[in-house]
Scaffold this active site. Structure first.
Site, PDB file in Angstrom:
ATOM      1  N   GLY A 284      62.027 104.906  23.314  1.00  0.00           N
ATOM      2  CA  GLY A 284      60.875 105.707  23.736  1.00  0.00           C
ATOM      3  C   GLY A 284      59.552 104.975  23.642  1.00  0.00           C
ATOM      4  O   GLY A 284      59.498 103.767  23.485  1.00  0.00           O
TER       5      GLY A 284
ATOM      6  N   LEU B  86      57.450 104.749  26.201  1.00  0.00           N
ATOM      7  CA  LEU B  86      57.853 103.928  27.351  1.00  0.00           C
ATOM      8  C   LEU B  86      56.692 103.203  28.021  1.00  0.00           C
ATOM      9  O   LEU B  86      55.583 103.732  28.113  1.00  0.00           O
ATOM     10  CB  LEU B  86      58.553 104.830  28.379  1.00  0.00           C
ATOM     11  N   HIS B  87      57.002 102.000  28.473  1.00  0.00           N
ATOM     12  CA  HIS B  87      56.049 101.189  29.243  1.00  0.00           C
ATOM     13  C   HIS B  87      56.759 100.668  30.488  1.00  0.00           C
ATOM     14  O   HIS B  87      57.940 100.983  30.717  1.00  0.00           O
ATOM     15  CB  HIS B  87      55.493 100.056  28.372  1.00  0.00           C
TER      16      HIS B  87
ATOM     17  N   GLY C 225      58.090  97.922  31.210  1.00  0.00           N
ATOM     18  CA  GLY C 225      59.347  97.192  30.968  1.00  0.00           C
ATOM     19  C   GLY C 225      60.527  98.161  31.011  1.00  0.00           C
ATOM     20  O   GLY C 225      61.516  97.943  31.714  1.00  0.00           O
ATOM     21  N   HIS C 226      60.404  99.258  30.258  1.00  0.00           N
ATOM     22  CA  HIS C 226      61.454 100.279  30.271  1.00  0.00           C
ATOM     23  C   HIS C 226      61.640 100.842  31.685  1.00  0.00           C
ATOM     24  O   HIS C 226      62.761 101.058  32.148  1.00  0.00           O
ATOM     25  CB  HIS C 226      61.079 101.459  29.366  1.00  0.00           C
TER      26      HIS C 226
ATOM     27  N   GLN D 120      69.002 100.569  12.756  1.00  0.00           N
ATOM     28  CA  GLN D 120      68.592  99.213  13.112  1.00  0.00           C
ATOM     29  C   GLN D 120      67.274  98.803  12.469  1.00  0.00           C
ATOM     30  O   GLN D 120      66.777  97.711  12.704  1.00  0.00           O
ATOM     31  CB  GLN D 120      68.544  99.025  14.632  1.00  0.00           C
TER      32      GLN D 120
ATOM     33  N   GLN E 204      65.447  91.309  29.031  1.00  0.00           N
ATOM     34  CA  GLN E 204      65.553  89.957  28.487  1.00  0.00           C
ATOM     35  C   GLN E 204      64.527  89.708  27.387  1.00  0.00           C
ATOM     36  O   GLN E 204      64.644  88.768  26.627  1.00  0.00           O
ATOM     37  CB  GLN E 204      65.321  88.940  29.605  1.00  0.00           C
TER      38      GLN E 204
ATOM     39  N   SER F   4      56.555  98.483  22.872  1.00  0.00           N
ATOM     40  CA  SER F   4      56.033  99.718  22.273  1.00  0.00           C
ATOM     41  C   SER F   4      55.176  99.389  21.057  1.00  0.00           C
ATOM     42  O   SER F   4      54.239 100.104  20.720  1.00  0.00           O
ATOM     43  CB  SER F   4      57.185 100.630  21.854  1.00  0.00           C
ATOM     44  N   ARG F   5      55.492  98.274  20.384  1.00  0.00           N
ATOM     45  CA  ARG F   5      54.773  97.915  19.155  1.00  0.00           C
ATOM     46  C   ARG F   5      53.383  97.348  19.417  1.00  0.00           C
ATOM     47  O   ARG F   5      52.595  97.213  18.478  1.00  0.00           O
ATOM     48  CB  ARG F   5      55.589  96.911  18.338  1.00  0.00           C
TER      49      ARG F   5
HETATM   50  P1  AMP Z   1      63.256  99.565  23.051  1.00  0.00           P
HETATM   51  O1  AMP Z   1      62.702 100.899  23.410  1.00  0.00           O
HETATM   52  O2  AMP Z   1      62.259  98.640  22.440  1.00  0.00           O
HETATM   53  O3  AMP Z   1      64.536  99.667  22.249  1.00  0.00           O
HETATM   54  O4  AMP Z   1      63.661  98.871  24.414  1.00  0.00           O
HETATM   55  C1  AMP Z   1      64.566  99.487  25.300  1.00  0.00           C
HETATM   56  C2  AMP Z   1      64.972  98.501  26.367  1.00  0.00           C
HETATM   57  O5  AMP Z   1      63.821  98.072  27.083  1.00  0.00           O
HETATM   58  C3  AMP Z   1      65.618  97.234  25.776  1.00  0.00           C
HETATM   59  O6  AMP Z   1      66.694  96.843  26.594  1.00  0.00           O
HETATM   60  C4  AMP Z   1      64.498  96.253  25.820  1.00  0.00           C
HETATM   61  O7  AMP Z   1      64.930  94.910  25.888  1.00  0.00           O
HETATM   62  C5  AMP Z   1      63.790  96.662  27.100  1.00  0.00           C
HETATM   63  N1  AMP Z   1      62.421  96.152  27.113  1.00  0.00           N
HETATM   64  C6  AMP Z   1      61.513  96.219  26.111  1.00  0.00           C
HETATM   65  N2  AMP Z   1      60.377  95.591  26.457  1.00  0.00           N
HETATM   66  C7  AMP Z   1      60.578  95.100  27.699  1.00  0.00           C
HETATM   67  C8  AMP Z   1      59.773  94.336  28.608  1.00  0.00           C
HETATM   68  N3  AMP Z   1      58.532  93.947  28.299  1.00  0.00           N
HETATM   69  N4  AMP Z   1      60.307  94.019  29.812  1.00  0.00           N
HETATM   70  C9  AMP Z   1      61.563  94.406  30.144  1.00  0.00           C
HETATM   71  N5  AMP Z   1      62.364  95.120  29.329  1.00  0.00           N
HETATM   72  C10 AMP Z   1      61.881  95.460  28.130  1.00  0.00           C
END
Ligand code: AMP
Length: 280
Positions: free
Chosen positions: A31, A33-34, A36-37, A61, A148, A186-187
């Site tokens: 969550g 979300l940006h 990337g997500h 985790q 990635q 997200s961080r």
């Molecule tokens: P998270 O919410 O951080 O667990 O991320 C969920 C998914 O989004 C994971 O597969 C991450 O690798 C992917 N993700 C996070 N940041 C990016 C980004 N900047 N670009 C592409 N995918 C991302």
């Protein structure tokens, strides 16, 4: 967009989709979300009959001194973004249901989980592999989409899916970045303006190292030194690692090869940031 919170309802729904011959693309997230997500969600939407996304801040985790309690959340904003990205079903399981009782079953991916992030965050990838296995069992996707940006996570999940014959096609998509190169995360919201400026050093370090590689440098150690120098030029940035490794085994290189991956992990103030670049 359909919202589902109960595990059995999600399982039933996905089972009926599979029975109808529909393909399911799945995007697990924590969550806040940006873009990337959202790029993962749009691709899941484009490549499958049905796109499912999950939002679950997975406690297993996080280490004892990590940011589980303050991890950023925005349930309403996230739901709107998912709908706009074409998500058909948003799965929002409750922690109490995902981990009922004292969890006693875990999935471990040896070797790949022990280096880099795994060495700094013991147990992290066991938590990731376990929750992704649970989510795959619930959603039963044909394809699952990861970023990635979390290079080692992609490697661990690929190995897990292959090693346990999960029959899920694991897709890794490129890192989405801010206009100054900072990988979206997200961080990033934890960073104050000064730290936000400094945080560009991760991408600058990776880019400078990639340039050295392209210029034909022969020693991996010089590449590591370059990344460290760029990172340490920013006061208040601490390095967890700055590595050049084999893209499949993640073993540090002692000589250059055709395909390599550069990975950096730092703390900017109390915020942990990671980034990587594949050099082909
Ligand atoms: P998270 O919410 O951080 O667990 O991320 C969920 C998914 O989004 C994971 O597969 C991450 O690798 C992917 N993700 C996070 N940041 C990016 C980004 N900047 N670009 C592409 N995918 C991302």
């Amino acid at each position: 967009m359909k919202h589902i919170t109960a595990i059995t309802e999600m399982q039933e729904f996905c089972r009926s989709l599979r029975r109808e011959g529909k393909t399911i693309g799945f995007v697990p997230t924590m969550g806040f979300l940006h873009d990337g997500h959202l790029s993962l969600m749009r691709t899941a939407r484009a490549e499958n009959d049905v796109a499912v996304a999950s939002i679950f801040v997975n406690p297993t985790q996080f280490g004892p001194n990590e940011d589980l309690d303050r991890y950023p959340r925005d349930a309403e904003g996230d739901a709107m973004k998912c709908a706009a990205a074409g998500v058909d079903v948003l799965f929002l399981p409750a922690t109490a249901e995902m981990y009922a009782g004292a969890p006693a079953v875990f999935v471990t991916v040896e070797k790949l989980s022990e280096v880099l992030e795994g060495a700094i965050r013991p147990g992290h990838f066991r938590g990731v592999a376990t929750v992704v296995t649970k989510l795959f069992n619930i959603v039963q996707p044909n394809r699952a989409y990861f970023g990635q940006k979390d290079y080692q996570q992609c490697a661990v999940i690929r190995r897990m899916a292959a090693g346990l014959n999960m029959g899920v096609d694991i897709r890794a998509l490129p890192t989405m970045r801010e206009s100054d190169g900072l990988a979206m995360s997200s961080r990033n919201v934890y960073l104050d303006p000064e730290q936000r400026r400094k945080a560009t050093c991760l991408y600058r370090a990776l880019s400078a190292a990639a340039e050295l590689v392209r210029a034909g440098v022969h020693e991996p150690e010089k590449v590591r030194q370059k990344m460290r120098a760029v990172l340490l030029a920013e006061k208040g940035v601490e390095i967890d690692y700055a590595e050049i490794v084999d893209p499949d085994t993640l073993v540090p290189l002692d000589r250059m090869q055709d395909r390599m991956v550069l990975l950096v992990a730092t703390r900017v103030g109390s915020t942990r940031l990671i980034d990587n670049l594949l050099v082909l």
